[in-house]
Design an enzyme around this catalytic site. Structure first.
Site, mmCIF file in Angstrom:
data_model
loop_
_atom_site.group_PDB
_atom_site.id
_atom_site.type_symbol
_atom_site.label_atom_id
_atom_site.label_comp_id
_atom_site.label_asym_id
_atom_site.label_seq_id
_atom_site.Cartn_x
_atom_site.Cartn_y
_atom_site.Cartn_z
ATOM 1 N N GLU A 203 49.907 -109.769 -43.820
ATOM 2 C CA GLU A 203 50.246 -109.969 -42.403
ATOM 3 C C GLU A 203 51.267 -111.105 -42.218
ATOM 4 O O GLU A 203 52.129 -111.035 -41.344
ATOM 5 C CB GLU A 203 48.984 -110.252 -41.574
ATOM 6 C CG GLU A 203 47.919 -109.150 -41.616
ATOM 7 C CD GLU A 203 48.439 -107.767 -41.251
ATOM 8 O OE1 GLU A 203 49.415 -107.663 -40.490
ATOM 9 O OE2 GLU A 203 47.866 -106.777 -41.752
ATOM 10 N N GLY B 18 44.016 -105.237 -40.265
ATOM 11 C CA GLY B 18 44.901 -106.339 -39.909
ATOM 12 C C GLY B 18 46.086 -105.843 -39.104
ATOM 13 O O GLY B 18 46.493 -104.676 -39.243
ATOM 14 N N CYS C 3 49.673 -99.708 -44.783
ATOM 15 C CA CYS C 3 50.117 -100.452 -43.599
ATOM 16 C C CYS C 3 50.137 -99.508 -42.402
ATOM 17 O O CYS C 3 50.610 -98.373 -42.528
ATOM 18 C CB CYS C 3 51.515 -101.013 -43.850
ATOM 19 S SG CYS C 3 52.186 -101.930 -42.458
ATOM 20 N N LEU C 4 49.635 -99.955 -41.264
ATOM 21 C CA LEU C 4 49.622 -99.105 -40.064
ATOM 22 C C LEU C 4 51.042 -98.723 -39.627
ATOM 23 O O LEU C 4 51.224 -97.723 -38.937
ATOM 24 C CB LEU C 4 48.900 -99.811 -38.907
ATOM 25 C CG LEU C 4 47.385 -100.026 -39.078
ATOM 26 C CD1 LEU C 4 46.829 -100.821 -37.901
ATOM 27 C CD2 LEU C 4 46.649 -98.701 -39.226
ATOM 28 N N GLN D 262 54.148 -105.699 -35.098
ATOM 29 C CA GLN D 262 53.804 -104.269 -35.212
ATOM 30 C C GLN D 262 53.535 -103.614 -33.859
ATOM 31 O O GLN D 262 53.446 -102.391 -33.775
ATOM 32 C CB GLN D 262 52.579 -104.084 -36.118
ATOM 33 C CG GLN D 262 52.855 -104.438 -37.574
ATOM 34 C CD GLN D 262 51.626 -104.216 -38.428
ATOM 35 O OE1 GLN D 262 50.787 -105.088 -38.522
ATOM 36 N NE2 GLN D 262 51.510 -103.051 -39.031
ATOM 37 N N HIS E 143 54.539 -109.739 -42.697
ATOM 38 C CA HIS E 143 55.041 -109.085 -41.475
ATOM 39 C C HIS E 143 55.744 -110.095 -40.560
ATOM 40 O O HIS E 143 56.778 -109.793 -39.964
ATOM 41 C CB HIS E 143 53.890 -108.454 -40.681
ATOM 42 C CG HIS E 143 53.556 -107.054 -41.085
ATOM 43 N ND1 HIS E 143 54.476 -106.028 -41.060
ATOM 44 C CD2 HIS E 143 52.383 -106.498 -41.500
ATOM 45 C CE1 HIS E 143 53.873 -104.905 -41.460
ATOM 46 N NE2 HIS E 143 52.615 -105.161 -41.736
HETATM 47 NI NI NI Z 1 51.102 -103.914 -42.452
#
Ligand code: NI
Length: 167
Positions: A137, A46, A94-95, A51, A140
């Site tokens: 997400e 996701g 999380c990326l 991001q 975010h």
């Molecule tokens: Ni994330």
């Protein structure tokens, strides 16, 4: 399509609230394609537009495990309109916070209203990993990170380490 650079914590943009998308124009469609490419390249399931540094309420998700059968879902202006009282706790990463994981409590199931890439209003009943992922997400889009759901002690430890990374 160009890959985007993934913004990493503690970059302050990750704490900002994203704005609703009004027109799904070419630039939005290009951004979505770039987000998908960037997510797959990073082996993520996701990604929210913030991001990649864009404060728009756009989320891409693909929870299919088979690399050969991609099944992306694009959520524009996603909103939780129903959620189960039952919650489940599971590990999340999380990326934007690479290398850190934590046990996060989420609603077991939820119903999401969103617009698809053609601008059509849709709803989806999410459970399992999709339910967890979309809640992460949407967080975010509101400037919230998974570490905010951890105990203060755990969050403080991670935040301290993250701050060291930028020095
Ligand atoms: Ni994330």
């Amino acid at each position: 399509m160009p890959l985007k650079k993934i913004v990493k914590a503690p970059n302050v943009i990750l704490r900002k609230s994203s704005k609703p998308v009004k027109n799904i124009d070419e630039s939005v469609k290009n951004l979505i394609q770039d987000m998908l490419d960037t997510m797959y390249n990073a082996s993520g399931i996701g990604l929210a537009a913030v991001q990649v540094g864009i404060l728009s309420r756009i989320v891409v998700i693909d929870t299919s495990k088979d690399d050969n059968k991609k099944n992306p879902i694009v959520f524009i202006n996603p909103k939780i309109i129903n959620k189960s009282k039952k919650t489940v706790t599971n590990e999340e990463g999380c990326l934007s916070i690479p290398g850190y994981y934590g046990e996060v409590e989420r609603h077991d199931t939820c119903e999401i209203e969103y617009e698809d890439i053609s601008g059509f209003k849709k709803t989806i009943d999410a459970d399992g990993i999709l339910s967890r992922c979309i809640q992460h997400e949407i967080d975010h889009c509101n400037g919230v990170l998974f570490i905010d759901h951890l105990s203060k002690l755990k969050r403080d430890i991670i935040e301290k380490k993250l701050k060291k990374n930028i020095k």
